[in-house]
Motif scaffolding. Structure first.
Motif, PDB file in Angstrom:
ATOM      1  N   ALA A  72      -5.427  -3.956 -11.746  1.00  0.00           N
ATOM      2  CA  ALA A  72      -6.749  -4.511 -12.020  1.00  0.00           C
ATOM      3  C   ALA A  72      -7.693  -4.342 -10.834  1.00  0.00           C
ATOM      4  O   ALA A  72      -8.904  -4.169 -10.999  1.00  0.00           O
ATOM      5  CB  ALA A  72      -6.625  -5.991 -12.378  1.00  0.00           C
ATOM      6  N   GLU A  73      -7.124  -4.349  -9.624  1.00  0.00           N
ATOM      7  CA  GLU A  73      -7.949  -4.210  -8.415  1.00  0.00           C
ATOM      8  C   GLU A  73      -8.254  -2.754  -8.076  1.00  0.00           C
ATOM      9  O   GLU A  73      -9.373  -2.414  -7.711  1.00  0.00           O
ATOM     10  CB  GLU A  73      -7.241  -4.868  -7.222  1.00  0.00           C
ATOM     11  CG  GLU A  73      -7.174  -6.379  -7.271  1.00  0.00           C
ATOM     12  CD  GLU A  73      -8.515  -7.031  -6.974  1.00  0.00           C
ATOM     13  OE1 GLU A  73      -9.407  -6.326  -6.453  1.00  0.00           O
ATOM     14  OE2 GLU A  73      -8.667  -8.218  -7.266  1.00  0.00           O
ATOM     15  N   PHE A  74      -7.232  -1.881  -8.187  1.00  0.00           N
ATOM     16  CA  PHE A  74      -7.371  -0.510  -7.690  1.00  0.00           C
ATOM     17  C   PHE A  74      -7.375   0.563  -8.790  1.00  0.00           C
ATOM     18  O   PHE A  74      -7.578   1.737  -8.496  1.00  0.00           O
ATOM     19  CB  PHE A  74      -6.226  -0.193  -6.713  1.00  0.00           C
ATOM     20  CG  PHE A  74      -6.195  -1.072  -5.509  1.00  0.00           C
ATOM     21  CD1 PHE A  74      -7.188  -0.992  -4.538  1.00  0.00           C
ATOM     22  CD2 PHE A  74      -5.186  -2.014  -5.322  1.00  0.00           C
ATOM     23  CE1 PHE A  74      -7.157  -1.807  -3.411  1.00  0.00           C
ATOM     24  CE2 PHE A  74      -5.151  -2.835  -4.202  1.00  0.00           C
ATOM     25  CZ  PHE A  74      -6.153  -2.730  -3.249  1.00  0.00           C
ATOM     26  N   GLY A  75      -7.129   0.166 -10.038  1.00  0.00           N
ATOM     27  CA  GLY A  75      -7.024   1.155 -11.103  1.00  0.00           C
ATOM     28  C   GLY A  75      -5.643   1.792 -11.121  1.00  0.00           C
ATOM     29  O   GLY A  75      -4.646   1.162 -10.760  1.00  0.00           O
ATOM     30  N   ASP A  76      -5.579   3.047 -11.540  1.00  0.00           N
ATOM     31  CA  ASP A  76      -4.305   3.771 -11.603  1.00  0.00           C
ATOM     32  C   ASP A  76      -3.828   4.057 -10.178  1.00  0.00           C
ATOM     33  O   ASP A  76      -4.359   4.926  -9.486  1.00  0.00           O
ATOM     34  CB  ASP A  76      -4.477   5.070 -12.387  1.00  0.00           C
ATOM     35  CG  ASP A  76      -3.138   5.788 -12.580  1.00  0.00           C
ATOM     36  OD1 ASP A  76      -2.097   5.216 -12.205  1.00  0.00           O
ATOM     37  OD2 ASP A  76      -3.143   6.918 -13.089  1.00  0.00           O
ATOM     38  N   ILE A  77      -2.810   3.334  -9.742  1.00  0.00           N
ATOM     39  CA  ILE A  77      -2.346   3.432  -8.352  1.00  0.00           C
ATOM     40  C   ILE A  77      -1.775   4.805  -8.046  1.00  0.00           C
ATOM     41  O   ILE A  77      -1.983   5.362  -6.974  1.00  0.00           O
ATOM     42  CB  ILE A  77      -1.280   2.338  -8.079  1.00  0.00           C
ATOM     43  CG1 ILE A  77      -1.921   0.959  -8.180  1.00  0.00           C
ATOM     44  CG2 ILE A  77      -0.649   2.516  -6.711  1.00  0.00           C
ATOM     45  CD1 ILE A  77      -0.943  -0.184  -8.060  1.00  0.00           C
ATOM     46  N   LYS A 132      -6.685   7.905  -1.684  1.00  0.00           N
ATOM     47  CA  LYS A 132      -6.259   7.453  -0.359  1.00  0.00           C
ATOM     48  C   LYS A 132      -5.793   6.009  -0.424  1.00  0.00           C
ATOM     49  O   LYS A 132      -6.139   5.259  -1.345  1.00  0.00           O
ATOM     50  CB  LYS A 132      -7.392   7.590   0.658  1.00  0.00           C
ATOM     51  CG  LYS A 132      -8.607   6.737   0.374  1.00  0.00           C
ATOM     52  CD  LYS A 132      -9.633   6.890   1.483  1.00  0.00           C
ATOM     53  CE  LYS A 132     -10.833   5.974   1.240  1.00  0.00           C
ATOM     54  NZ  LYS A 132     -11.813   6.075   2.333  1.00  0.00           N
ATOM     55  N   LEU A 133      -5.014   5.629   0.582  1.00  0.00           N
ATOM     56  CA  LEU A 133      -4.482   4.269   0.622  1.00  0.00           C
ATOM     57  C   LEU A 133      -5.580   3.270   0.990  1.00  0.00           C
ATOM     58  O   LEU A 133      -6.474   3.592   1.784  1.00  0.00           O
ATOM     59  CB  LEU A 133      -3.364   4.169   1.663  1.00  0.00           C
ATOM     60  CG  LEU A 133      -2.015   4.795   1.308  1.00  0.00           C
ATOM     61  CD1 LEU A 133      -1.099   4.753   2.519  1.00  0.00           C
ATOM     62  CD2 LEU A 133      -1.375   4.062   0.143  1.00  0.00           C
ATOM     63  N   PRO A 134      -5.531   2.045   0.436  1.00  0.00           N
ATOM     64  CA  PRO A 134      -6.480   1.013   0.870  1.00  0.00           C
ATOM     65  C   PRO A 134      -6.136   0.540   2.275  1.00  0.00           C
ATOM     66  O   PRO A 134      -4.999   0.656   2.721  1.00  0.00           O
ATOM     67  CB  PRO A 134      -6.259  -0.105  -0.164  1.00  0.00           C
ATOM     68  CG  PRO A 134      -4.842   0.080  -0.606  1.00  0.00           C
ATOM     69  CD  PRO A 134      -4.602   1.561  -0.589  1.00  0.00           C
ATOM     70  N   ALA A 174       0.935  -5.761   4.208  1.00  0.00           N
ATOM     71  CA  ALA A 174       1.754  -4.580   4.506  1.00  0.00           C
ATOM     72  C   ALA A 174       2.622  -4.194   3.303  1.00  0.00           C
ATOM     73  O   ALA A 174       2.798  -3.006   3.001  1.00  0.00           O
ATOM     74  CB  ALA A 174       2.631  -4.846   5.724  1.00  0.00           C
ATOM     75  N   GLN A 175       3.173  -5.176   2.602  1.00  0.00           N
ATOM     76  CA  GLN A 175       3.995  -4.891   1.425  1.00  0.00           C
ATOM     77  C   GLN A 175       3.162  -4.272   0.317  1.00  0.00           C
ATOM     78  O   GLN A 175       3.620  -3.360  -0.378  1.00  0.00           O
ATOM     79  CB  GLN A 175       4.664  -6.181   0.938  1.00  0.00           C
ATOM     80  CG  GLN A 175       5.792  -6.668   1.824  1.00  0.00           C
ATOM     81  CD  GLN A 175       6.346  -7.993   1.365  1.00  0.00           C
ATOM     82  OE1 GLN A 175       5.610  -8.855   0.900  1.00  0.00           O
ATOM     83  NE2 GLN A 175       7.650  -8.169   1.484  1.00  0.00           N
ATOM     84  N   VAL A 176       1.930  -4.772   0.137  1.00  0.00           N
ATOM     85  CA  VAL A 176       1.041  -4.216  -0.888  1.00  0.00           C
ATOM     86  C   VAL A 176       0.735  -2.752  -0.590  1.00  0.00           C
ATOM     87  O   VAL A 176       0.808  -1.883  -1.460  1.00  0.00           O
ATOM     88  CB  VAL A 176      -0.264  -5.038  -0.962  1.00  0.00           C
ATOM     89  CG1 VAL A 176      -1.280  -4.354  -1.866  1.00  0.00           C
ATOM     90  CG2 VAL A 176       0.028  -6.446  -1.473  1.00  0.00           C
ATOM     91  N   LYS A 177       0.424  -2.481   0.666  1.00  0.00           N
ATOM     92  CA  LYS A 177       0.071  -1.114   1.048  1.00  0.00           C
ATOM     93  C   LYS A 177       1.273  -0.173   0.889  1.00  0.00           C
ATOM     94  O   LYS A 177       1.136   0.961   0.420  1.00  0.00           O
ATOM     95  CB  LYS A 177      -0.435  -1.101   2.490  1.00  0.00           C
ATOM     96  CG  LYS A 177      -1.028   0.239   2.913  1.00  0.00           C
ATOM     97  CD  LYS A 177      -1.762   0.112   4.235  1.00  0.00           C
ATOM     98  CE  LYS A 177      -2.421   1.436   4.621  1.00  0.00           C
ATOM     99  NZ  LYS A 177      -3.185   1.312   5.876  1.00  0.00           N
TER     100      LYS A 177
END
Length: 388
Positions: free
Chosen positions: A339-344, A349-351, A372-375
């Motif tokens: 929902a935040e980033f779309g199709d991961i 590029k990485l957030p 860090a875990q999310v990234k």
């Protein structure tokens, strides 16, 4: 008579520390428990911060062309409070910054030894180069520091440039010198009344929470909610001029939402509850998917630890974001990231860690995850998508 006096002294020495001190400590803790702590919200903090910076920009534009005392004084006051809000400093520390402190400011240059920046991305390194660090005397003689961004540096330079025009004597070595101060008054302007004034003027919804100590408690509590690594918490406590134990026990405020949403799941798991018995509870919709039948029947339960609603294996892996604990990602967590980033898997590029921190703070379902875990999760999904 002497025997009576000796008995009294003996009784006083033996009983007073136990009876009186214990009662005093209990009274103090009872008052602390009954006191409701109102912390400022991020919206109000941002509104105050943006309000101050807007006034700074206006005054800088005017003073760059010509000296006007009212604009100089406005820049003096707004810069002082802006630095206090951004750095979460004590009022007394920020008021007493001297010209000597500023002249000894430290910057990040390209000449730093490579070993110190191996774990920092180029983007983070370039971002850090914008700031300068000033060290000054803090509470109890500690050495504390503040950070200045480019706008604040320009503001301080203009304040110092027009000191003579504003009538500040050379003997006054404070940056935030009070114009027209007499021999008995403070030689610097006071931050507390100014913070109260700007909190009202900026249009904050709860202006009385925008105070120095509450802002310091807010940052301590905010980092606790983000599950920031212990080493980072120690650095923050040192920056704020706290002992780390004081930082955790005094400045952190208990947040009911964090305890209720996370601890309740742990307690239910420890009580042996199953998803079928709590089907009406939406918070357990994904509980069964997080715990495999193998982990329930395994005799090596001591090798696993419960972290939120997930069963986390004590397996540490080295990633580009440092050491992270591997744990199963729930469907709700993955949907929150989508929902935040779309199709991961197809992200270009990485957030940044700052973006990841924002996502974690704004999504309750991610309360047990670190930035860090999310990234790392997004990075793995992107790599898997490229292979396919």
């Amino acid at each position: 008579m002497k025997d009576l006096l000796d008995n009294f002294v003996s009784l006083w020495v033996e009983e007073t520390p136990t009876q009186i001190n214990k009662t005093a400590i209990e009274d103090r803790e009872n008052k602390k428990r009954s006191k409701k702590e109102d912390l400022p919200n991020k919206k109000d903090i941002k509104q105050l911060y943006d309000f101050l910076r807007t006034k700074m920009v206006y005054s800088i534009a005017t003073l760059t062309k010509q000296f006007i005392f009212d604009d100089w004084k406005n820049l003096l006051e707004t810069t002082l409070i802006c630095l206090q809000v951004f750095n979460r400093r004590r009022a007394g520390e920020i008021e007493r910054i001297t010209i000597e402190n500023y002249n000894k400011k430290e910057t990040i240059t390209d000449n730093i030894e490579a070993g110190f920046i191996d774990n920092i991305s180029n983007q983070s390194f370039e971002f850090a180069k914008q700031y300068v660090r000033i060290t000054l005397r803090g509470k109890l003689g500690r050495t504390v520091s503040i950070l200045l961004d480019p706008l604040s540096r320009k503001a301080v330079d203009l304040i110092l440039k027009h000191r003579n025009s504003a009538g500040i004597p050379k003997s006054n070595h404070y940056i935030f010198s009070a114009p027209g101060s007499s021999g008995i008054s403070k030689k610097y302007i006071r931050a507390c009344p100014l913070l109260r004034k700007f909190a009202l003027e900026c249009g904050a919804t709860i202006p009385h929470t925008l105070r120095g100590t509450k802002l310091r408690k807010h940052i301590a509590t905010y980092t606790a909610l983000l599950n920031v690594e212990e080493a980072t918490v120690d650095k923050l406590a040192n920056f704020l001029g706290h002992h780390k134990d004081i930082h955790k026990s005094i400045y952190r405020v208990s947040v009911p939402m964090a305890e209720i949403s996370t601890v309740s799941k742990i307690l239910l798991l420890a009580a042996g509850c199953r998803n079928e018995e709590n089907s009406e509870n939406n918070s357990f919709d994904n509980l069964r998917g997080n715990i495999s039948s193998e982990s329930e029947s395994s005799s090596d339960e001591s090798d696993n630890i419960t972290y939120g609603a997930n069963l986390v294996k004590k397996k540490i892996s080295n990633t580009s974001c440092g050491k992270t604990k591997k744990c199963r990602w729930t469907i709700d967590e993955q949907e929150a990231l989508t929902a935040e980033f779309g199709d991961i898997s197809s992200m270009e590029k990485l957030p940044s860690l700052k973006e990841c921190m924002r996502v974690v703070s704004e999504n309750e379902v991610l309360c047990c995850r670190t930035p860090a875990q999310v990234k790392t999760f997004i990075d793995n999904k992107r790599k898997k998508g490229k292979k396919n």
